[in-house]
Each structure stands twice: as C-alpha cells, then as structure tokens.
Scaffold this motif. Structure first.
Motif, PDB file in Angstrom:
ATOM      1  N   PHE A  41     -11.876  63.826 107.387  1.00  9.59           N
ATOM      2  CA  PHE A  41     -10.875  64.309 108.321  1.00  9.59           C
ATOM      3  C   PHE A  41     -10.516  65.729 107.947  1.00  9.59           C
ATOM      4  CE2 PHE A  41      -8.234  62.230 105.096  1.00  9.59           C
ATOM      5  CZ  PHE A  41      -7.282  63.189 104.827  1.00  9.59           C
ATOM      6  N   ARG A  42     -10.030  66.466 108.942  1.00  9.61           N
ATOM      7  CA  ARG A  42      -9.650  67.868 108.770  1.00  9.61           C
ATOM      8  C   ARG A  42      -8.212  68.028 109.248  1.00  9.61           C
ATOM      9  NH1 ARG A  42     -13.877  71.121 111.442  1.00  9.61           N
ATOM     10  NH2 ARG A  42     -13.226  69.887 113.217  1.00  9.61           N
ATOM     11  N   ASN A  43      -7.413  68.728 108.460  1.00  9.06           N
ATOM     12  CA  ASN A  43      -6.012  68.961 108.791  1.00  9.06           C
ATOM     13  C   ASN A  43      -5.728  70.435 109.011  1.00  9.06           C
ATOM     14  OD1 ASN A  43      -5.291  66.250 108.345  1.00  9.06           O
ATOM     15  ND2 ASN A  43      -5.073  66.614 106.167  1.00  9.06           N
ATOM     16  N   THR A  44      -4.796  70.717 109.924  1.00  9.90           N
ATOM     17  CA  THR A  44      -4.248  72.061 110.058  1.00  9.90           C
ATOM     18  C   THR A  44      -2.742  71.949 109.901  1.00  9.90           C
ATOM     19  OG1 THR A  44      -4.189  71.834 112.474  1.00  9.90           O
ATOM     20  CG2 THR A  44      -6.080  72.976 111.534  1.00  9.90           C
ATOM     21  N   TYR A  45      -2.143  72.990 109.330  1.00 10.97           N
ATOM     22  CA  TYR A  45      -0.726  72.979 108.977  1.00 10.97           C
ATOM     23  C   TYR A  45      -0.010  74.185 109.572  1.00 10.97           C
ATOM     24  CZ  TYR A  45      -2.427  69.790 105.367  1.00 10.97           C
ATOM     25  OH  TYR A  45      -3.014  68.742 104.710  1.00 10.97           O
ATOM     26  N   ASP A  46       1.324  74.047 109.718  1.00  9.78           N
ATOM     27  CA  ASP A  46       2.118  75.205 110.124  1.00  9.78           C
ATOM     28  C   ASP A  46       2.504  76.007 108.888  1.00  9.78           C
ATOM     29  OD1 ASP A  46       4.303  73.897 108.931  1.00  9.78           O
ATOM     30  OD2 ASP A  46       5.285  73.442 110.830  1.00  9.78           O
ATOM     31  N   THR A  47       3.262  77.071 109.069  1.00 11.24           N
ATOM     32  CA  THR A  47       3.625  77.944 107.945  1.00 11.24           C
ATOM     33  C   THR A  47       4.548  77.266 106.942  1.00 11.24           C
ATOM     34  OG1 THR A  47       5.419  78.906 109.241  1.00 11.24           O
ATOM     35  CG2 THR A  47       3.314  80.066 109.264  1.00 11.24           C
ATOM     36  N   GLN A  48       5.188  76.169 107.320  1.00 11.45           N
ATOM     37  CA  GLN A  48       6.044  75.415 106.412  1.00 11.45           C
ATOM     38  C   GLN A  48       5.301  74.291 105.690  1.00 11.45           C
ATOM     39  OE1 GLN A  48       8.880  76.688 109.134  1.00 11.45           O
ATOM     40  NE2 GLN A  48       7.720  77.914 108.037  1.00 11.45           N
ATOM     41  N   GLY A  49       4.012  74.154 105.967  1.00 11.92           N
ATOM     42  CA  GLY A  49       3.213  73.124 105.313  1.00 11.92           C
ATOM     43  C   GLY A  49       3.261  71.778 105.996  1.00 11.92           C
ATOM     44  N   LYS A  50       3.796  71.725 107.205  1.00 13.11           N
ATOM     45  CA  LYS A  50       3.818  70.473 107.951  1.00 13.11           C
ATOM     46  C   LYS A  50       2.512  70.351 108.740  1.00 13.11           C
ATOM     47  CE  LYS A  50       8.788  70.196 108.393  1.00 13.11           C
ATOM     48  NZ  LYS A  50       8.983  71.142 107.323  1.00 13.11           N
ATOM     49  N   ILE A  51       1.991  69.147 108.758  1.00  8.29           N
ATOM     50  CA  ILE A  51       0.714  68.938 109.435  1.00  8.29           C
ATOM     51  C   ILE A  51       0.893  69.067 110.949  1.00  8.29           C
ATOM     52  CG2 ILE A  51       0.907  66.434 109.530  1.00  8.29           C
ATOM     53  CD1 ILE A  51      -2.128  66.410 108.881  1.00  8.29           C
ATOM     54  N   LEU A  52       0.059  69.895 111.554  1.00  4.75           N
ATOM     55  CA  LEU A  52       0.085  70.067 113.006  1.00  4.75           C
ATOM     56  C   LEU A  52      -0.941  69.168 113.681  1.00  4.75           C
ATOM     57  CD1 LEU A  52       0.351  73.944 113.312  1.00  4.75           C
ATOM     58  CD2 LEU A  52       2.149  72.247 113.674  1.00  4.75           C
ATOM     59  N   LYS A  53      -2.129  69.091 113.074  1.00  2.64           N
ATOM     60  CA  LYS A  53      -3.203  68.306 113.673  1.00  2.64           C
ATOM     61  C   LYS A  53      -4.110  67.750 112.586  1.00  2.64           C
ATOM     62  CE  LYS A  53      -6.772  68.552 117.233  1.00  2.64           C
ATOM     63  NZ  LYS A  53      -7.415  69.399 118.252  1.00  2.64           N
ATOM     64  N   SER A  54      -4.556  66.529 112.803  1.00  4.40           N
ATOM     65  CA  SER A  54      -5.546  65.912 111.935  1.00  4.40           C
ATOM     66  C   SER A  54      -6.624  65.335 112.846  1.00  4.40           C
ATOM     67  CB  SER A  54      -4.924  64.807 111.085  1.00  4.40           C
ATOM     68  OG  SER A  54      -5.881  64.256 110.205  1.00  4.40           O
ATOM     69  N   GLU A  55      -7.879  65.576 112.494  1.00  5.95           N
ATOM     70  CA  GLU A  55      -8.978  65.026 113.281  1.00  5.95           C
ATOM     71  C   GLU A  55     -10.052  64.495 112.342  1.00  5.95           C
ATOM     72  OE1 GLU A  55     -11.118  68.051 115.591  1.00  5.95           O
ATOM     73  OE2 GLU A  55      -9.984  69.525 114.455  1.00  5.95           O
ATOM     74  N   ASP A  56     -10.798  63.495 112.825  1.00  3.21           N
ATOM     75  CA  ASP A  56     -11.836  62.911 111.982  1.00  3.21           C
ATOM     76  C   ASP A  56     -13.226  63.174 112.551  1.00  3.21           C
ATOM     77  OD1 ASP A  56     -12.426  61.008 113.980  1.00  3.21           O
ATOM     78  OD2 ASP A  56     -11.296  59.416 112.982  1.00  3.21           O
ATOM     79  N   LYS A  57     -14.236  62.714 111.838  1.00  2.00           N
ATOM     80  CA  LYS A  57     -15.620  63.007 112.206  1.00  2.00           C
ATOM     81  C   LYS A  57     -16.033  62.369 113.523  1.00  2.00           C
ATOM     82  CE  LYS A  57     -19.198  60.329 110.256  1.00  2.00           C
ATOM     83  NZ  LYS A  57     -20.085  60.081 109.136  1.00  2.00           N
ATOM     84  N   TYR A  58     -15.275  61.407 113.993  1.00  2.00           N
ATOM     85  CA  TYR A  58     -15.592  60.731 115.242  1.00  2.00           C
ATOM     86  C   TYR A  58     -14.901  61.363 116.456  1.00  2.00           C
ATOM     87  CZ  TYR A  58     -17.174  57.452 111.771  1.00  2.00           C
ATOM     88  OH  TYR A  58     -17.792  56.897 110.684  1.00  2.00           O
ATOM     89  N   GLY A  59     -14.112  62.393 116.209  1.00  2.00           N
ATOM     90  CA  GLY A  59     -13.433  63.071 117.295  1.00  2.00           C
ATOM     91  C   GLY A  59     -12.023  62.580 117.575  1.00  2.00           C
ATOM     92  N   ALA A  60     -11.570  61.586 116.840  1.00  2.00           N
ATOM     93  CA  ALA A  60     -10.191  61.119 117.006  1.00  2.00           C
ATOM     94  C   ALA A  60      -9.250  62.158 116.397  1.00  2.00           C
ATOM     95  CB  ALA A  60      -9.991  59.773 116.327  1.00  2.00           C
ATOM     96  N   TRP A  61      -8.131  62.396 117.062  1.00  2.00           N
ATOM     97  CA  TRP A  61      -7.188  63.391 116.568  1.00  2.00           C
ATOM     98  C   TRP A  61      -5.754  62.940 116.811  1.00  2.00           C
ATOM     99  CZ3 TRP A  61      -3.976  65.052 120.394  1.00  2.00           C
ATOM    100  CH2 TRP A  61      -4.433  64.938 121.701  1.00  2.00           C
ATOM    101  N   VAL A  62      -4.862  63.506 116.047  1.00  2.00           N
ATOM    102  CA  VAL A  62      -3.424  63.310 116.230  1.00  2.00           C
ATOM    103  C   VAL A  62      -2.751  64.663 116.014  1.00  2.00           C
ATOM    104  CG1 VAL A  62      -3.065  62.570 113.831  1.00  2.00           C
ATOM    105  CG2 VAL A  62      -1.399  61.948 115.570  1.00  2.00           C
ATOM    106  N   GLU A  63      -1.803  64.995 116.890  1.00  2.00           N
ATOM    107  CA  GLU A  63      -1.046  66.244 116.792  1.00  2.00           C
ATOM    108  C   GLU A  63       0.437  65.909 116.667  1.00  2.00           C
ATOM    109  OE1 GLU A  63      -3.621  69.431 119.405  1.00  2.00           O
ATOM    110  OE2 GLU A  63      -1.943  68.418 120.367  1.00  2.00           O
TER     111      GLU A  63
END
Length: 80
Positions: A41-63
C-alpha cells in the motif's frame, strides 16, 4: 538471521525478520509498505502528517478529510 536480499530498491528498509519492506518519505512517514507476499500500500500525508490517501496494489483506496482540529470528518473509499 542475516538479510542477504539484493533486490531492495534504494531508500527502502527491509525488516529484520524478512516479512516486509518500507519506504519513508522525507518526514519519516511510511509512504510505501510491501509485505513478503508482494502486497503493498502507498500513503500520502498532509503537512501535519495526517494521512490523506492510502491505496493498495489492487487499486482500492481510501481518502480522509479533516477539520481544523485534526479530526476525521469525511472518509471516501473506492477502487480504480
């Protein structure tokens, strides 16, 4: 047990027990996690370190969306 893998991409850290690899961003947050089965899975974060989006190798994501106090106020999920 000593890790003898040579296929680890530059910047990744391999766990001592060989179960996973992680790649941390410039702030030390786990940006990519891959286990020994190849799932990741891959995560992206905001400037405060809170997770904005997580996605996995199958294309599932959560924002996530946060309020001014840092509380999650919205969560969206989907698949690419």
């Amino acid at each position: 047990m000593t890790n003898t893998r040579t296929d680890i991409p530059l910047g990744y850290t391999y766990s001592k027990d060989g179960d996973y690899m992680t790649f941390k961003d410039s702030k030390g947050m786990v940006a990519i996690y891959e286990d020994s089965t190849g799932a990741w899975f891959r995560n992206t974060y905001d400037t405060q370190g809170k997770i904005l989006k997580s996605e996995d190798k199958y294309g599932a994501w959560v924002e996530f969306t946060y309020d001014n106090q840092g509380n999650i106020i919205d969560r969206k999920e989907g698949v690419k």
